[in-house]
Design an enzyme around this catalytic site. Structure first.
Site, mmCIF file in Angstrom:
data_model
loop_
_atom_site.group_PDB
_atom_site.id
_atom_site.type_symbol
_atom_site.label_atom_id
_atom_site.label_comp_id
_atom_site.label_asym_id
_atom_site.label_seq_id
_atom_site.Cartn_x
_atom_site.Cartn_y
_atom_site.Cartn_z
ATOM 1 N N ASN A 11 0.872 -1.175 0.000
ATOM 2 C CA ASN A 11 0.000 0.000 0.000
ATOM 3 C C ASN A 11 0.910 1.226 0.000
ATOM 4 O OD1 ASN A 11 -1.786 2.059 0.547
ATOM 5 N ND2 ASN A 11 -2.290 1.370 2.627
ATOM 6 N N TRP A 12 0.994 1.862 -1.150
ATOM 7 C CA TRP A 12 1.936 2.984 -1.278
ATOM 8 C C TRP A 12 1.379 4.295 -0.726
ATOM 9 C CZ3 TRP A 12 4.221 2.024 -6.916
ATOM 10 C CH2 TRP A 12 4.954 0.840 -6.893
ATOM 11 N N LYS A 13 0.126 4.288 -0.333
ATOM 12 C CA LYS A 13 -0.494 5.493 0.259
ATOM 13 C C LYS A 13 -0.233 6.718 -0.618
ATOM 14 C CE LYS A 13 -0.197 3.316 4.741
ATOM 15 N NZ LYS A 13 -0.082 3.448 6.192
ATOM 16 N N HIS A 97 -9.524 1.401 4.779
ATOM 17 C CA HIS A 97 -8.273 1.565 5.524
ATOM 18 C C HIS A 97 -8.510 2.515 6.696
ATOM 19 C CE1 HIS A 97 -4.183 2.688 6.523
ATOM 20 N NE2 HIS A 97 -3.808 1.578 5.919
ATOM 21 N N GLU A 99 -6.896 4.887 7.818
ATOM 22 C CA GLU A 99 -6.662 6.309 7.512
ATOM 23 C C GLU A 99 -7.879 6.922 6.834
ATOM 24 O OE1 GLU A 99 -2.963 5.639 5.466
ATOM 25 O OE2 GLU A 99 -2.072 5.043 7.370
ATOM 26 N N GLU A 169 -5.403 -4.686 10.740
ATOM 27 C CA GLU A 169 -4.335 -3.709 10.963
ATOM 28 C C GLU A 169 -4.621 -2.926 12.241
ATOM 29 O OE1 GLU A 169 -2.370 -2.601 6.925
ATOM 30 O OE2 GLU A 169 -4.115 -1.319 7.201
ATOM 31 N N GLY A 175 2.600 2.328 10.799
ATOM 32 C CA GLY A 175 3.589 3.391 10.628
ATOM 33 C C GLY A 175 4.308 3.781 11.913
ATOM 34 N N SER A 215 3.381 -2.035 10.412
ATOM 35 C CA SER A 215 4.835 -2.116 10.594
ATOM 36 C C SER A 215 5.420 -3.489 10.230
ATOM 37 C CB SER A 215 5.229 -1.716 12.017
ATOM 38 O OG SER A 215 4.878 -0.358 12.266
ATOM 39 N N GLY A 236 2.778 -1.132 4.308
ATOM 40 C CA GLY A 236 2.834 0.281 3.955
ATOM 41 C C GLY A 236 4.271 0.717 3.731
ATOM 42 N N GLY A 237 4.881 1.302 4.749
ATOM 43 C CA GLY A 237 6.224 1.879 4.650
ATOM 44 C C GLY A 237 7.250 0.987 3.959
HETATM 45 P P1 PGA Z 1 2.813 0.333 7.680
HETATM 46 O O1 PGA Z 1 1.341 0.555 7.046
HETATM 47 O O2 PGA Z 1 3.340 -0.947 7.099
HETATM 48 O O3 PGA Z 1 3.598 1.543 7.230
HETATM 49 O O4 PGA Z 1 2.641 0.252 9.148
HETATM 50 C C1 PGA Z 1 0.473 -0.514 6.858
HETATM 51 C C2 PGA Z 1 -0.834 -0.003 6.264
HETATM 52 O O5 PGA Z 1 -1.315 1.045 6.712
HETATM 53 O O6 PGA Z 1 -1.416 -0.623 5.347
#
Ligand code: PGA
Length: 253
Positions: A11-13, A97, A99, A169, A175, A215, A236-237
């Site tokens: 997930n590149w956000k 998600h 967010e 999640e 993050g 993470s 994500g990251g």
């Molecule tokens: P993260 O994000 O790996 O940076 O914690 C995961 C996500 O929000 O899908």
């Protein structure tokens, strides 16, 4: 027991321009073994979908979007719907998600509509659920997550579950560098599966893939995915860097 095919999704956000997305895709395709056990997808920003799709052709990596609108067309300024995602080559779409739930007023009801719309248009939803730190500390994590799953799946038929993925999640792990322990994550995944078996039947629940996210890094991916009810990762990251994402895929393979 069903053998579930593991899946790893990046997930590149809100990161990377079109050229940066294409460059990361090229690097990733180069690094990955041509074949492997895991299914793989990356979800860039909307504007990069087309460019990334072109680079993914002939590779084992599928394309995903980070959200969609439930209506297929109409007067919905600023939205992107299922027809556009299919048109550009998406196979997956991330829905709900945390967010989006936190910053963009995504409710359980909207999530359910989006899930139905995605399935109706042949897109595979990756439905995100997870609790805040406050909810976990209050001891309510499991009922909270199970209720989110119930709400998202309310108009989903048992047969649909073969093309749907759930991503657990915990918000406090996204993050932050703080991962749920494999044991805690496994406990939640098992609870989610048990609930889906109650709501949609044992075979459909047994076949459902449940990803862990929050993470995930090359260093912890292997141990997490060894848990019996963890069927892959939403990253994500660590997915922004081709080498670290490829290392997570290697753990899944
Ligand atoms: P993260 O994000 O790996 O940076 O914690 C995961 C996500 O929000 O899908």
């Amino acid at each position: 027991m069903t053998t579930r095919v593991p899946i790893v999704v990046g997930n590149w956000k809100l990161h990377k321009t079109v050229s940066e997305s294409v460059a990361t895709t090229d690097a990733l395709v180069d690094l990955l073994p041509k074949r492997g056990r895991a299914e793989i997808a990356v979800a860039p920003v909307f504007t990069a979908l087309m460019g990334v799709a072109a680079q993914l052709k002939g590779s084992r990596v599928a394309l995903g979007a980070q959200d969609l609108h439930w209506e297929a067309k109409g007067a919905f300024t600023g939205e992107v719907g299922p027809l556009q995602l299919v048109d550009v080559g998406c196979a997956f779409v991330i829905i709900g998600h945390s967010e989006r739930r936190e910053y963009f007023a995504e409710t359980d009801e909207r999530v359910a509509r989006k899930v139905r719309s995605a399935l109706d248009h042949g897109l595979k939803p990756i439905v995100c659920v997870g609790e805040s730190l406050q909810t976990r500390e209050a001891g309510d994590a499991e009922p909270h997550v199970v209720a989110q799953v119930d709400a998202a799946l309310q108009s989903v038929q048992p047969a649909d579950l073969a093309s749907l993925v759930i991503a657990y999640e915990p918000i406090w792990a996204i993050g932050t560098g703080r991962t749920a322990s494999p044991t805690d994550a496994e406990q939640m995944h098992a609870a989610v599966r048990a609930q889906v078996q109650r709501s949609h039947g044992v075979p459909a629940g047994e076949g459902l893939r449940i990803l862990y996210g929050g993470s995930v890094k090359p260093e912890n991916a292997g141990e997490l995915m060894l848990q019996p009810n963890i069927d892959g990762a939403l990253v994500g990251g660590a997915s922004l860097d081709a080498a670290s994402f490829a290392a997570i895929v290697a753990a899944a393979d």
